[in-house]
Design a protein around this motif. Structure first.
Motif, mmCIF file in Angstrom:
data_model
loop_
_atom_site.group_PDB
_atom_site.id
_atom_site.type_symbol
_atom_site.label_atom_id
_atom_site.label_comp_id
_atom_site.label_asym_id
_atom_site.label_seq_id
_atom_site.Cartn_x
_atom_site.Cartn_y
_atom_site.Cartn_z
ATOM 1 N N THR A 7 0.866 -1.174 0.000
ATOM 2 C CA THR A 7 0.000 0.000 0.000
ATOM 3 C C THR A 7 0.900 1.220 0.000
ATOM 4 O OG1 THR A 7 -1.734 -1.139 1.238
ATOM 5 C CG2 THR A 7 -1.799 1.268 1.244
ATOM 6 N N ILE A 9 1.181 5.263 0.037
ATOM 7 C CA ILE A 9 0.394 6.416 0.469
ATOM 8 C C ILE A 9 1.193 7.682 0.199
ATOM 9 C CG2 ILE A 9 -0.711 7.568 2.428
ATOM 10 C CD1 ILE A 9 -0.960 4.777 3.728
ATOM 11 N N LEU A 39 -7.687 3.074 7.006
ATOM 12 C CA LEU A 39 -6.578 2.282 6.483
ATOM 13 C C LEU A 39 -6.449 1.026 7.332
ATOM 14 C CD1 LEU A 39 -4.058 2.092 4.581
ATOM 15 C CD2 LEU A 39 -2.781 3.211 6.413
ATOM 16 N N TRP A 41 -4.131 -2.703 7.545
ATOM 17 C CA TRP A 41 -2.944 -3.379 7.048
ATOM 18 C C TRP A 41 -2.972 -4.807 7.522
ATOM 19 C CZ3 TRP A 41 -2.836 1.101 9.954
ATOM 20 C CH2 TRP A 41 -2.574 0.955 11.311
ATOM 21 N N VAL A 138 3.207 -1.150 4.178
ATOM 22 C CA VAL A 138 2.595 0.148 3.954
ATOM 23 C C VAL A 138 3.769 1.092 3.753
ATOM 24 C CG1 VAL A 138 1.216 2.008 4.949
ATOM 25 C CG2 VAL A 138 0.597 -0.381 5.402
ATOM 26 N N CYS A 171 -4.110 6.623 -1.517
ATOM 27 C CA CYS A 171 -3.587 5.268 -1.316
ATOM 28 C C CYS A 171 -3.660 4.492 -2.624
ATOM 29 C CB CYS A 171 -4.427 4.517 -0.278
ATOM 30 S SG CYS A 171 -4.327 5.182 1.371
ATOM 31 N N GLN A 173 -3.158 0.612 -3.662
ATOM 32 C CA GLN A 173 -2.979 -0.735 -3.126
ATOM 33 C C GLN A 173 -2.635 -1.687 -4.270
ATOM 34 O OE1 GLN A 173 -6.476 -1.615 -0.799
ATOM 35 N NE2 GLN A 173 -5.670 -0.457 0.918
#
Length: 180
Positions: A7, A9, A39, A41, A138, A171, A173
């Protein structure tokens, strides 16, 4: 081969973004800080941060995110805009219109003496290729870095990189099962 999850950001809003300027390395986020979007994770995830302070400041917007194992990854650094760092786009339109047009239309050029769009995309292509299989991360980085990754994964030519709009806290993904 186990799937990899990533992910990406884009950091929260800075004054440079608000004013249409090329960022400076140690620039903080604007105040007051925004409310971060939801969000989640995966268990066992790691947090990767660009080296600039605004990446860590942005991570602090999500409760618990800074509790993950953290690595600062220099490859996630912002695009090097050379001598244009801190300059307003409007000023460049007046003082260096040809250089700005060249930079925006030719992904191989860097009239500011920094990194070209093509160089940034190559950096991020190599970074994605080296991403460890079966991991979940992330990564908080910069709009141009997210653009470069998105353009690579989607097969968008580097010449169209400036047209991808990545907003603060956006974001992206990604999942990799042999390819992203």
């Amino acid at each position: 081969m186990p799937a990899s999850h990533l992910t990406l950001i884009s950091h929260a809003l800075t004054e440079s973004q608000r004013q249409g300027r090329f960022a400076v390395a140690d620039e903080p986020l604007v105040q007051p800080r925004p409310t971060a979007p939801a969000l989640t994770w995966r268990p066992g995830s790691r947090l990767l941060l660009a080296p600039e302070p605004r990446a860590r400041e942005s991570a602090a917007l999500w409760p618990g995110l800074l509790d993950l194992p953290i690595s600062v990854d220099p490859e996630l650094r912002d695009m090097d805009c050379g001598r244009w760092q801190g300059m307003e786009l409007r000023a460049l339109e007046q003082t260096e219109p040809q250089a700005l047009l060249q930079w925006l239309s030719d992904p191989e050029t860097a009239p500011h003496g920094g990194e070209s769009f093509a160089d940034l995309r190559l950096r991020m292509t190599a970074w994605l290729a080296a991403y460890p299989a079966g991991t979940s991360c992330v990564a908080i980085t910069h709009p141009m870095v997210v653009r470069a990754v998105a353009s690579q994964v989607l097969g968008v030519p580097p010449s169209n990189l400036p047209q991808l709009d990545i907003t603060p806290l956006a974001c992206l993904q990604l999942t990799c099962h042999g390819r992203w």
